[in-house]
Design an enzyme around this catalytic site. Structure first.
Site, PDB file in Angstrom:
ATOM      1  N   TYR A  36       0.786  -1.206  -0.100  1.00 61.27           N
ATOM      2  CA  TYR A  36      -0.185   0.088   0.025  1.00 61.27           C
ATOM      3  C   TYR A  36       0.981   1.154   0.149  1.00 61.27           C
ATOM      4  CZ  TYR A  36      -3.858   2.910   1.434  1.00 61.27           C
ATOM      5  OH  TYR A  36      -4.802   3.997   1.883  1.00 61.27           O
ATOM      6  N   LYS A  64       1.046   4.132  -3.040  1.00 59.19           N
ATOM      7  CA  LYS A  64       0.595   5.455  -2.506  1.00 59.19           C
ATOM      8  C   LYS A  64       1.809   6.458  -2.824  1.00 59.19           C
ATOM      9  CE  LYS A  64      -3.726   4.819  -1.437  1.00 59.19           C
ATOM     10  NZ  LYS A  64      -4.937   5.252  -2.259  1.00 59.19           N
TER      11      LYS A  64
END
Ligand code: CAA
Length: 248
Positions: A155, A159
């Protein structure tokens, strides 16, 4: 510049907590709001609920992890309504786990949905925006792309990658009337955050100087501002909205 009521905004992953708040706010601002979804059953119920509270949102299917699916969705929106003026790349998932146990599937799933999606959708809207001389790309990243988080190698990488994309595209289209920005929310009171074990979540909240989770509307107001003409001079930026959890 066209008034907001002539502009079309597409929000990906719109039926989640952040997406819903953005759709409501952008509708209140006067945009034609188009919501992307993956699960039809959920989206239809969601659309009806928003309609009953006075928000008329159009819904379109598209798998943001799939380039061709995004192309078909955006072509359909363009034919039915018009070209997308404001794109909010909001769709995202988590598959948390310590890296030493992370599977290749969980790496790929998060990179595809959270980062490939930004290419997949933006690539199909950018040339019509250039032709129109106006556009907004707003990428919803995360505090955990800025600082890292135990259990989120996939993640955090996706991001952080999103903001690299923002910086470069912002430079490439700055002279075409298009701004490209990242918003990095901290821990907001969404289903995604509430899925973190309570004990761990409470430890995280204890690290937030404001002492609470953020509200989805607080992020929606920032999206609304970036989409507006008041934000013409903001491009290539990464705007934090995290209650002071990460400052630098
Ligand atoms: N920091 C340091 N060490 C940690 C740790 C942490 N935060 N969490 C676990 N550990 C350690 C444990 O102490 C234990 O150490 P030993 O092996 O030495 O005993 C080991 O790591 C346990 O590892 P496990 O893989 O068994 O950990 P787990 O299964 O108990 O938990 C996890 C792993 C599920 C990832 C859990 O840490 C977790 O839920 N973390 C929070 C992840 C998170 O914040 N996700 C955000 C989701 S919302 C979102 O992403 C929105 C947004 O943008 C903010």
């Amino acid at each position: 510049m066209a008034a907001p009521d002539k502009r079309i905004v597409l929000v990906t992953g719109a039926t989640g907590g952040l997406g819903t708040a953005m759709c409501r706010k952008l509708h209140d601002d006067g945009y034609i709001v188009v919501a992307n979804y993956r699960s039809e059953e959920k989206a239809k119920k969601w659309q009806e609920k928003l309609h009953n509270e006075g928000h008329d949102i159009k819904i379109y299917y598209g798998d943001v992890a799939d380039y061709d699916s995004c192309g078909q969705m955006i072509e359909k929106i363009t034919n039915d309504i018009g070209h997308v003026d404001v794109l909010v790349n909001n769709a995202g998932i988590t598959k948390d786990g310590a890296f030493r146990k992370m599977t290749y599937e969980n790496w790929r799933a998060v990179l595809s949905t959270n980062l490939d999606s930004v290419f997949n959708c933006t690539r199909h809207v950018i040339n019509p925006m250039i032709d129109a001389g106006f556009g907004r790309i707003i990428n919803i990243s995360s505090v955990n792309g800025q600082r890292g988080q135990f259990g989120q190698a996939n993640y955090s990488a996706a991001k952080a990658g999103m903001h690299g994309f923002t910086k470069t595209l912002a430079m490439e289209v700055a002279n075409k009337g298009i701004t490209v920005n990242t918003i990095s929310p901290g821990y907001i009171g969404t289903d995604m955050v509430m899925a973190v074990k309570e004990e761990i979540r409470n430890q995280i909240i204890a690290q937030i100087p404001l002492g609470r989770l953020g509200g989805t509307e607080e992020v929606a107001y920032l999206v609304s501002f970036l989409a507006s003409e008041h934000a013409n001079f903001i491009t290539g930026a990464n705007l934090s909205i995290n209650g002071g959890q990460h400052v630098y």
